[in-house]
Design an enzyme around this catalytic site. Structure first.
Site, PDB file in Angstrom:
ATOM      1  N   ASP A  72     -23.112  37.908   7.969  1.00 22.90           N
ATOM      2  CA  ASP A  72     -23.383  39.164   7.187  1.00 22.90           C
ATOM      3  C   ASP A  72     -22.307  40.225   7.621  1.00 22.90           C
ATOM      4  OD1 ASP A  72     -24.511  41.380   6.331  1.00 22.90           O
ATOM      5  OD2 ASP A  72     -26.086  41.414   7.989  1.00 22.90           O
ATOM      6  N   ASP A 291     -20.736  43.796   1.563  1.00 24.32           N
ATOM      7  CA  ASP A 291     -21.627  43.230   2.194  1.00 24.32           C
ATOM      8  C   ASP A 291     -22.104  41.553   1.951  1.00 24.32           C
ATOM      9  OD1 ASP A 291     -23.766  42.605   3.986  1.00 24.32           O
ATOM     10  OD2 ASP A 291     -25.296  43.957   2.904  1.00 24.32           O
TER      11      ASP A 291
END
Length: 463
Positions: A72, A291
């Site tokens: 992440d 992201d």
């Protein structure tokens, strides 16, 4: 990293503590000599299409235990499921073995004091508090899930590339979260369950920042997320040397990998969108971020609907919209000539996108459709644009924190990538390190599509 070194009730350091610090510094210096400027290779598996996330394996503790964690770039803290945890998943339909970290079972774990610099840093990215002299945190994510735990320090065993496709293990001390209280389906269900989240953001507590601060690796990494019907790809920490990369600056003084998106073009038509629509605000809203923890993509409403309306005007295919998801009655896998390419225009660089970067294939009874994978940010009650896996797949994406820039190029995610270790260039192959000796790479989850993103670490809650 064990606190202030002040003896309670005095204004100085004890002799014993001074000796401990000297031993700690010596051990660290020896470790740095062994793995200075290393190229670290992390195995990668997952898929944006069938699984909805990408994950890697970390070996932590002494003796070392393996933990599978989602990669992440939209958050900073590494945390893993930790005892005691009553709601942590015990099995995963990804066919990977899950493991709960037990601080009592590792000989190298250290408590992170409330007075430590790491705990003070934590307060800048998370709700935090001091309980029983331990540094506690609380994170909320964009899908409504939450995690709570406390910081610990333990040994991370890294796979470093010492010559072309030759791997040698090395170790580094890292601070991470011992997460004992998770909520929300994405963190407690066996559906696509992993052991935690590997925050690779740009703040001090992210793993890549810690490795760089400890002179283990450079503060630069890259991923290539193989998408569509493939899986896995490449995830490497080091100075990527591939020709053909184009770069855009990271925006300064931002928590995430924020960039300056200026325009969007659909085919040959540049949309009439004022660049101010994409600007970041002082209150933290707005802007555009990269992201890998987001499956699809979000765009601020004015930009999204300009894109949506232009797309519909040039596509001669019937479509239906159900629950705000638009799907086209088109079953062929060949999208060329039917759906236009899209170009994202950034400061100093452009990103060319194929239809597969904004559409996903959905099975409907005996036929299939192609549905929009982009959504307006208001649908997730946000006011910013997020470029997730659907946009980033099948590209080599470089996060160069040293020079404050993000680069990319179209890339075969099963090809080797050239990475410098400071003294020469190494060729790193995808899956150079097996993510799991027992992994069959056969996902049991079927087709999974998400219209909301997984994690956004700036959303915190108070303990």
């Amino acid at each position: 990293m064990e606190g202030s070194g002040l003896h309670p009730g005095t204004d100085g350091m004890t002799i014993e503590h001074a000796k401990e610090l000297k031993v700690h510094d010596f051990e660290r210096s020896q470790r740095h000599q062994r793995i200075l400027t290393a190229v670290a290779d992390f195995p990668l598996d997952g898929n944006e299409y069938y699984v909805g996330l990408y994950y890697t394996a970390l070996n932590i503790g002494t003796p070392s235990q393996k933990y599978f964690v989602q990669v992440d770039t939209g958050s900073d803290l590494l945390w893993i499921n930790c005892k005691p945890c009553s709601k942590c998943p015990r099995e995963s339909n990804l066919k990977i073995p899950l493991n709960i970290y037990d601080p009592q079972e590792t000989s190298t774990v250290k408590n992170v004091s409330c007075l430590s610099s790491d705990c003070k840093t934590l307060a800048t990215i998370s709700a935090s508090s001091c309980i029983d002299k331990s540094c506690y945190y609380g994170f909320g994510y964009g899908d409504g899930s939450t995690t709570m735990g406390y910081l610990v320090e333990d040994v991370l065993t890294l796979a470093t590339v010492v010559s072309n496709n030759t791997v040698k293990n090395a170790t580094a001390d890292i601070v991470f979260g011992c997460g004992f209280n998770q909520t929300g389906t994405s963190l407690t269900s066996s559906d696509r369950a992993v052991d935690g989240i590997l925050g690779f953001g740009r703040q001090v507590l992210s793993v890549v920042s810690q490795l760089a601060d400890n002179d283990v690796t450079t503060n630069e990494f890259a991923h290539c997320l193989q998408g569509d019907t493939g899986h896995g790809g490449l995830f490497v920490v080091g100075d990527v040397q591939e020709p053909g990369l184009v770069y855009t600056p990271m925006l300064a003084n931002e928590f995430h990998y924020n960039v300056n998106l200026q325009k969007i073009a659909v085919g040959d038509v540049t949309l009439n969108i004022d660049s101010s629509v994409f600007a970041s605000s002082n209150d933290g809203s707005g802007g555009t971020i990269f992201d890998s923890g987001t499956t699809m993509a979000l765009f601020v409403d004015k930009a999204y609907f300009a894109f949506y309306n232009q797309l519909l005007s040039v596509i001669d295919v019937p479509y239906i919209t159900i629950e705000d998801v638009t799907c086209f009655e088109y079953s062929s896998r060949d999208l060329t000539g039917v759906f236009p390419p899209v170009t994202l225009i950034f400061e100093g660089a452009e990103m060319y996108l194929k239809p597969e970067n904004y559409l996903y294939r959905q099975q409907v009874t005996t036929s299939s459709q192609w549905c929009l994978a982009w959504s307006p940010s208001s649908s997730s009650r946000l006011d910013l644009s997020i470029l997730g896996d659907i946009v980033l797949k099948n590209k080599l994406v470089v996060y160069d924190n040293n020079n404050g820039q993000i680069g990319w190029m179209d890339f075969d995610c099963q090809s080797v990538v050239k990475v410098s270790n400071g003294s020469g260039s190494q060729e790193v192959s995808p899956n150079l390190v097996n993510i799991s000796s027992g992994s069959s790479h056969s996902f049991a989850v079927g087709l999974q599509v998400f219209t909301t993103f997984f994690a956004l670490a700036s959303l915190t809650y108070l303990l």
